[in-house]
Design a protein around this motif. Structure first.
Motif, PDB file in Angstrom:
ATOM      1  N   ARG A 245       0.847  -1.203   0.000  1.00  0.00           N
ATOM      2  CA  ARG A 245       0.000   0.000   0.000  1.00  0.00           C
ATOM      3  C   ARG A 245       0.873   1.240   0.000  1.00  0.00           C
ATOM      4  N   ALA A 246       0.504   2.215  -0.849  1.00  0.00           N
ATOM      5  CA  ALA A 246       1.212   3.495  -0.858  1.00  0.00           C
ATOM      6  C   ALA A 246       0.867   4.264   0.405  1.00  0.00           C
ATOM      7  N   VAL A 247       1.893   4.721   1.121  1.00  0.00           N
ATOM      8  CA  VAL A 247       1.661   5.416   2.385  1.00  0.00           C
ATOM      9  C   VAL A 247       2.215   6.831   2.378  1.00  0.00           C
ATOM     10  N   SER A 248       3.022   7.177   1.399  1.00  0.00           N
ATOM     11  CA  SER A 248       3.586   8.527   1.323  1.00  0.00           C
ATOM     12  C   SER A 248       4.107   8.769  -0.093  1.00  0.00           C
ATOM     13  N   GLY A 264       3.942  17.229  -1.322  1.00  0.00           N
ATOM     14  CA  GLY A 264       4.026  15.941  -0.645  1.00  0.00           C
ATOM     15  C   GLY A 264       2.697  15.565  -0.030  1.00  0.00           C
ATOM     16  N   ALA A 265       2.494  14.275   0.176  1.00  0.00           N
ATOM     17  CA  ALA A 265       1.256  13.778   0.772  1.00  0.00           C
ATOM     18  C   ALA A 265       1.558  12.473   1.488  1.00  0.00           C
ATOM     19  N   THR A 266       0.971  12.303   2.669  1.00  0.00           N
ATOM     20  CA  THR A 266       1.253  11.123   3.476  1.00  0.00           C
ATOM     21  C   THR A 266       0.011  10.664   4.216  1.00  0.00           C
ATOM     22  N   ALA A 267      -0.235   9.358   4.197  1.00  0.00           N
ATOM     23  CA  ALA A 267      -1.321   8.778   4.974  1.00  0.00           C
ATOM     24  C   ALA A 267      -0.937   8.749   6.451  1.00  0.00           C
ATOM     25  N   ALA A 268      -1.919   8.614   7.302  1.00  0.00           N
ATOM     26  CA  ALA A 268      -1.643   8.548   8.746  1.00  0.00           C
ATOM     27  C   ALA A 268      -0.696   7.400   9.057  1.00  0.00           C
ATOM     28  N   GLN A 269      -0.877   6.263   8.397  1.00  0.00           N
ATOM     29  CA  GLN A 269       0.008   5.130   8.608  1.00  0.00           C
ATOM     30  C   GLN A 269       1.433   5.462   8.198  1.00  0.00           C
ATOM     31  N   GLY A 270       1.579   6.244   7.124  1.00  0.00           N
ATOM     32  CA  GLY A 270       2.907   6.629   6.668  1.00  0.00           C
ATOM     33  C   GLY A 270       3.656   7.450   7.693  1.00  0.00           C
ATOM     34  N   LEU A 271       2.930   8.303   8.427  1.00  0.00           N
ATOM     35  CA  LEU A 271       3.567   9.090   9.485  1.00  0.00           C
ATOM     36  C   LEU A 271       4.075   8.179  10.591  1.00  0.00           C
TER      37      LEU A 271
END
Length: 349
Positions: A245-248, A264-271
């Motif tokens: 899964r893409a996370v960032s 830039g863009a990041t999912a909560a999981q990516g953080l």
């Protein structure tokens, strides 16, 4: 006696001639590319009024000026519109000749402010332009001499000229720890490619902006980036994935031996996985392999608290040092007079 410079619109001049000038001019950077005019036109309430100055004596381009009207929601007659130039005039001359061309450009800017009901003009120069990052760069804001109020800022810039080992050692310990943690947790990074990755990026963008409460950019803006910048090598997008899964994802502008953290863009999981730190490091490694010497990680906010402090500390942690950002603001003549007349008309109507 005829004027030495004639005004020609960006569309009339055309992409090829506009970009040929930008490529050759030390004062021009990515913000001056013709492609960006199209991308920024996708933003709401923006109208492209960019223009060039052409020498009437030999037909050569003397300057290009990216310029947009940012339209206010209020009555135009009140002068609440803004003329905004990201990059400012790029002039390929020196000494007295440069001064004359710059003055001609700003005379046209002020005329456009009057035509479009703009109460102010805002100009931001790019610190990654060659003339602003070399040893002979201006020591004071060049816009001041043109009558702009000095509104400087600062940005974090990483010197990549020492190579990968020096860059790694130059990063703060927390950044190196974050990179190692992401790697240990199984995060991987790959370059973005076609339309499918645009879908992935925009989904992350929407998720990020929903989390922060900001209004997202139009999808058409990123479509322009993919079609005009990514395909031409003017930017590079990296996507971090975890368990499929893409996370960032982060987008870096690339031009004239320098790079900029663009979007830039990041999912909560990516953080939670420290994915943005790994993307930054892998992007830096790629930049150094391509011969990029300078990397602007973004505007700095020394002394900030809260969210701005976290953002500032993240940008700083990759080994950057503070560099000036030259900005200027000019209130156009007659704004208060126009507002007073408009108010009078409303009251007497």
């Amino acid at each position: 006696m005829s004027e030495p410079y004639e005004i020609i619109g960006a569309r009339e001049l055309g992409r090829e001639a506009w970009n040929a000038f930008a490529d050759a001019c030390p004062e021009a950077w990515l913000f001056h590319r013709h492609e960006l005019l199209g991308a920024l036109s996708e933003w709401p309430r923006r109208a492209d009024v960019s223009f060039a100055l052409r020498d009437t004596r030999d037909g050569s381009v003397a300057a290009v000026i990216p310029l947009f009207v940012i339209q206010s929601r209020g009555p135009r007659a009140l002068g609440f519109n803004t003329l905004d130039s990201l990059g400012g005039p790029a002039v390929n001359a020196s000494g007295r000749e440069r001064e004359q061309i710059a003055q001609a450009a700003h005379a046209r800017i002020k005329e456009l402010a009057r035509v479009h009901g703009a109460g102010q003009v805002v100009v931001s120069l790019s610190g990654m332009a060659p003339w602003l990052r070399g040893p002979d760069c201006p020591r004071v804001n060049p816009l001041v001499e043109l009558g702009y109020e000095n509104e400087p800022s600062q940005t974090w810039v990483v010197d990549l000229r020492g190579g990968e080992e020096a860059a790694w050692k130059g990063m703060e310990g927390r950044a190196r720890t974050a990179v190692r943690k992401a790697q240990k947790l199984g995060v991987t990074v790959r370059p973005a490619r076609g339309a499918e990755d645009l879908d992935i990026y925009y989904a992350l963008h929407l998720e990020t902006y929903a989390r922060t409460g900001a209004a997202p950019h139009p999808r058409a803006y990123f479509e322009r980036i993919w079609e005009d910048f990514l395909a031409a090598g003017l930017c590079r997008v990296f996507i971090a994935e975890h368990e499929g899964r893409a996370v960032s994802a982060e987008n870096f502008g690339i031009y004239k031996g320098a790079a900029l953290y663009w979007t830039g863009a990041t999912a909560a999981q990516g953080l939670e996985l420290n994915a943005p730190s790994l993307v930054m490091w892998e992007a830096m490694r790629w930049m150094m392999a391509q011969g990029v010497e300078w990397f602007e990680t973004g505007e700095a906010f020394p002394g900030a608290q809260g969210k701005l402090k976290g953002l500032n500390d993240f940008k700083k942690s990759f080994g950057g040092s503070l560099h000036p950002v030259y900005r200027g603001r000019m209130a156009t003549a007659g704004r208060m007079q126009r507002a007073a007349r408009a108010l009078k008309d409303i009251l007497l109507d």
